[in-house]
Write a protein that holds these residues in place. Structure first.
Motif, PDB file in Angstrom:
ATOM      1  N   VAL A 123       0.829  -1.218   0.000  1.00  0.00           N
ATOM      2  CA  VAL A 123       0.000   0.000   0.000  1.00  0.00           C
ATOM      3  C   VAL A 123       0.864   1.268   0.000  1.00  0.00           C
ATOM      4  N   GLY A 124       2.157   1.088  -0.264  1.00  0.00           N
ATOM      5  CA  GLY A 124       3.049   2.232  -0.440  1.00  0.00           C
ATOM      6  C   GLY A 124       3.397   2.960   0.843  1.00  0.00           C
ATOM      7  N   LEU A 125       3.371   2.269   1.961  1.00  0.00           N
ATOM      8  CA  LEU A 125       3.672   2.940   3.225  1.00  0.00           C
ATOM      9  C   LEU A 125       5.018   2.515   3.815  1.00  0.00           C
ATOM     10  N   ILE A 126       5.722   1.656   3.120  1.00  0.00           N
ATOM     11  CA  ILE A 126       6.961   1.129   3.715  1.00  0.00           C
ATOM     12  C   ILE A 126       8.077   2.188   3.678  1.00  0.00           C
ATOM     13  N   THR A 127       8.927   2.156   4.703  1.00  0.00           N
ATOM     14  CA  THR A 127      10.105   3.037   4.771  1.00  0.00           C
ATOM     15  C   THR A 127      11.276   2.161   5.234  1.00  0.00           C
ATOM     16  N   PRO A 128      12.500   2.620   5.049  1.00  0.00           N
ATOM     17  CA  PRO A 128      13.653   1.823   5.511  1.00  0.00           C
ATOM     18  C   PRO A 128      13.564   1.487   7.002  1.00  0.00           C
TER      19      PRO A 128
END
Lengths: 300, 514
Positions: B50-55
């Motif tokens: 859902v495009g919410l991932i971050t490092p």
């Protein structure tokens, strides 16, 4: 503070009797405290009087834990059937009633079972909690919508692979469920617990070979949190909490109202955990009904 | 768009708290999406999708709690996160009030020992069992569910009677208990008049009229539509009367029902004789003689029932605005209609409102058809086609099977309205618009385009189409009563001030040769 244990898992009680338990408090909740054992690294649970028995669990004569002053990391030692936590509380297990998880035989009357499965499905559809395996008709966020899709898709694929006897695919789909979902015990884990409960019932027509279960148990450790992992690991060996056993007993030889009462108890577990487990049970029952006796997992 | 991520290392919350925190976090102002979940690989995969991932999230461990907030700006993200932190802090505070969902009636009853009423709305197949459980826990019951067998209804009501509890329903849609409206109900003043009603919208209408006359309600006890049938025997109405008779705050009792079974009517009237308080009886189409002989006060309409009740409760009748019929208006409408335009078409959400208008029409006309007609020869055979004067209860099972009630979803009524508007023999179309708890948020607004279209169509064909509307609600209801009325008037709809007046006006508008 001195507290009595009302009942407990037979194996846990044996360990306490042998004065060979030591560890630390791993996590504290309103109704339960988890203890991490030095000897085998497993988690053990002390629970308040509202909870049912379960693997590695002691049920205590206490309403809530927040007044005990216990903290994560407190040292835990057993001595002569007594569990000492720091200098804060002492739990006496001398009068605790022994409980052992024994799954009943798989229901023998197929016609009644068919009716029971239909009833369970309908009841869960009405009373089950949404947000996990039971999809919310209006997911509140794209995250919830996507998670529901993945749970639904993977559980369906797992069932298809199991029914077709495709071992490697089934392992992948099952592992795709581990750690997936909301809550402390993710919905995918709860679903698998339900499924494993059924396939572990003596006489269940659908056979899951040891290597399949072993692989899940091994891999689950890195895929989910420690608390949920303990639950999955125990379920792989047919060790599940008392309310699930009672539901299986009601399925095996209970009356309609006993089935209803037992199902309600399961549905009341956690937030959506009970519903997720119940749907795993239904999946296991349907799998047995459809594929039992003619399909088992083969290494492809 | 901005995303804020916080990882709480080795942090565990139980599932109920996690789900509740997540729900509340998504309700914080400015939050487009908030996620609170354990840092497992699979949950990270969902975040990726859902495009919410971050490092930072990629690095989370299975025992970590991930908190993700998405909002329009960094500032909004920050302020929303402060709100979420507050939720975490409040979590341990058990003193505040919060909404808790219980899985079973037993667990709810144990956790809230002071509770004394359960409102049950579940699939009919399970409703009787849930109601019994509530009664076993010494809870009064309002059972909204229908499709409960008559045998179960009798057993539940007898059990409740033995325990001294109220068993309102099954199929009970309206009650006001302790000034709180349950399911469908209107916001009315607290007062000294108690109502026992076997018909939901009838009870609502009487409570609204009492409010309009300056009176107020102690309790409105619903019985469910079958209570006064031969089999059930009016158990709940009799118990409700007794409860109100013993209630110190209640000075007058009003009974409302569709025509009861004769033997049950006898029982109810017999109990009136034993009541210490005056009892007003409005049984639609009922006979005055028997009520008066029993010492009751007979009412022919809902409006009369309310009026009698407030006067018996101490109001000065001379000071009340009784909202008489506007005869000049009636003459004006009659003059606009052609001789061919002689029929009424009633399209109602409220069953009792339909019944009342139909009975008033039947006082004057023979050919009054309906889906709820008691006379078999005038019961509509084809529900899709109106004959002569036709009154449709569009909330009846005939129209709601598999569809929402028109008080919630008016689409079926809109389609039927447009159909009736095309019929040149129609003089007046009468409709109710029900405000209050449980109803559509803007019942007039959703009908307006159809009303305007119908008016234009009639005008094009050179005829006047009279549309009569009745807005059932009080000045305390939401949406605003005045706004709903104004919208109708602006669209050229004539307003009736009560259900009774709606029935009378419709009847008089199409009267010929008087």
């Amino acid at each position: 503070m001195h507290i009595h244990a009302l009942s407990g898992d037979a194996e846990f009680l044996r360990i306490l009797a042998s004065s060979s338990f030591s560890g630390n408090i791993h996590s504290i909740f309103e109704r339960t405290i988890n203890l991490q054992c030095d000897q085998n690294d497993e988690l053990y649970t002390i629970a308040n009087d509202q909870l049912d028995n379960g693997p590695n669990t002691l049920v205590l004569d206490i309403k809530r834990f927040h007044e005990t002053g216990l903290e994560v990391g407190d040292r835990v030692l057993s001595q002569g059937q007594t569990l000492q936590i720091g200098n804060k509380i002492e739990i006496a297990a001398t009068q605790a009633k022994e409980w052992e998880c024994t799954l009943p035989p798989y229901p023998s009357n197929i016609e009644i079972l068919k009716v029971d499965i239909a009833f369970m499905k309908e009841y869960i559809a009405v009373h089950g909690k949404c947000g996990g395996m039971k999809r919310n008709s209006r997911p509140s966020t794209p995250f919830e919508a996507e998670m529901s899709n993945m749970l639904l898709q993977r559980s369906g694929l797992l069932r298809e692979a199991l029914a077709a006897g495709k071992s490697e695919e089934a392992v992948q789909y099952a592992l795709g469920l581990v750690g997936l979902g909301p809550g402390l015990t993710p919905s995918g884990d709860d679903f698998l617990v339900g499924l494993f409960s059924i396939v572990n019932m003596p006489g269940a027509p659908y056979y899951l070979p040891f290597h399949f279960l072993e692989e899940i148990a091994t891999e689950a450790k890195r895929l989910t949190n420690e608390i949920s992992y303990m639950m999955v690991k125990k379920a792989v060996c047919g060790q599940v909490r008392e309310s699930v056993v009672n539901l299986l007993q009601a399925l095996s030889k209970g009356t309609a109202s006993e089935l209803l009462g037992a199902l309600e108890k399961v549905l009341s577990i956690g937030s959506s955990s009970g519903t997720d487990m119940a749907l795993g049970l239904v999946c296991g029952l349907e799998l047995n009904r459809e594929a039992g006796g003619r399909a088992c997992l083969l290494k492809s | 768009m901005s995303i804020k991520v916080v990882i709480k290392e080795s942090t565990y919350f139980d599932s109920v708290s996690l789900m509740s925190l997540s729900t509340k976090a998504n309700q914080i102002e400015g939050v487009e999406q908030a996620v609170i979940a354990m840092g497992t690989e699979m949950n990270k995969e969902v975040l990726r999708n859902v495009g919410l991932i971050t490092p930072e999230l990629e690095a989370a461990k299975t025992s970590d709690l991930m908190i993700v907030v998405k909002a329009a700006t960094d500032e909004l993200c920050e302020s929303a996160y402060v709100g979420i932190e507050e939720l975490f802090t409040k979590k341990g505070d058990t003193k505040g009030k919060s909404e808790i969902k219980y899985a079973t009636i037993d667990s709810a009853a144990k956790s809230i020992p002071e509770a004394n009423l359960a409102v049950i709305s579940v699939n009919g197949a399970f409703a009787a069992r849930e109601a019994r459980k509530a009664l076993e826990n010494d809870l009064h019951v309002m059972l909204f569910s229908d499709n409960v067998s008559i045998e179960d209804e009798i057993a539940l009501k007898q059990f409740a009677h033995e325990k001294g509890l109220l068993m309102m329903g099954p199929d009970c849609g309206t009650a006001i208990i302790g000034n709180v409206a349950l399911c469908f109900g209107n916001a009315v003043r607290k007062g000294n008049i108690g109502i026992v009603g076997a018909s939901g919208t009838g009870s609502q209408e009487v409570s609204v009229r009492i409010h309009d006359f300056g009176g107020g309600i102690t309790q409105l006890i619903g019985t469910g539509g079958r209570d006064l049938s031969e089999q059930v025997g009016g158990i709940m109405m009799l118990d409700g009367m007794k409860a109100l008779d013993e209630d110190e705050a209640t000075k007058v009792i009003v009974l409302i029902s569709k025509p009861p079974a004769p033997s049950v009517e006898e029982k109810v009237l017999a109990q009136i004789k034993n009541c210490k308080k005056p009892v007003v009886v409005y049984f639609i189409g009922g006979e005055e003689t028997a009520v008066v002989a029993a010492g009751g006060h007979f009412a022919k309409t809902t409006k009369e029932a309310a009026l009698k009740a407030v006067v018996l409760a101490g109001a000065n009748e001379d000071e009340l605005n009784k909202r008489p019929l506007n005869w000049p208006l009636i003459e004006e409408v009659r003059a606009k209609l052609t001789p061919e335009q002689k029929y009424i078409r009633g399209l109602f959400c409220g069953g009792t409102l339909c019944d009342e208008a139909m009975y008033l029409a039947m006082d004057t006309y023979e050919d009054v058809y309906s889906n709820i007609q008691k006379k078999p020869e005038y019961k509509l055979k084809n529900l899709h086609e109106s004959i002569a004067h036709t009154f449709l209860d569009m909330g009846d099972d005939d129209f709601t099977n598999g569809k929402p009630h028109p008080m919630i979803d008016p689409s079926t009524r809109i389609a039927r309205f447009l159909q009736e508007a095309k019929d040149p023999s129609v003089g007046v179309i009468v409709m109710d618009f029900i405000l209050g708890f449980g109803s559509h948020e803007d019942p007039v607004g959703v009908m307006l385009p159809a009303i305007i279209e119908a008016k234009q169509l009639a005008e094009k064909e050179g005829r006047h189409l009279e549309i009569l509307g009745y807005v059932m609600g009080t000045d305390l209801d939401s949406p605003k009563f005045e706004d709903q009325v104004q919208k109708l008037m602006d669209a050229g709809v004539t307003i009736a001030s009560s259900s009774t007046n709606a029935g009378l006006l419709a009847r008089e508008f199409v009267a010929k040769g008087v």
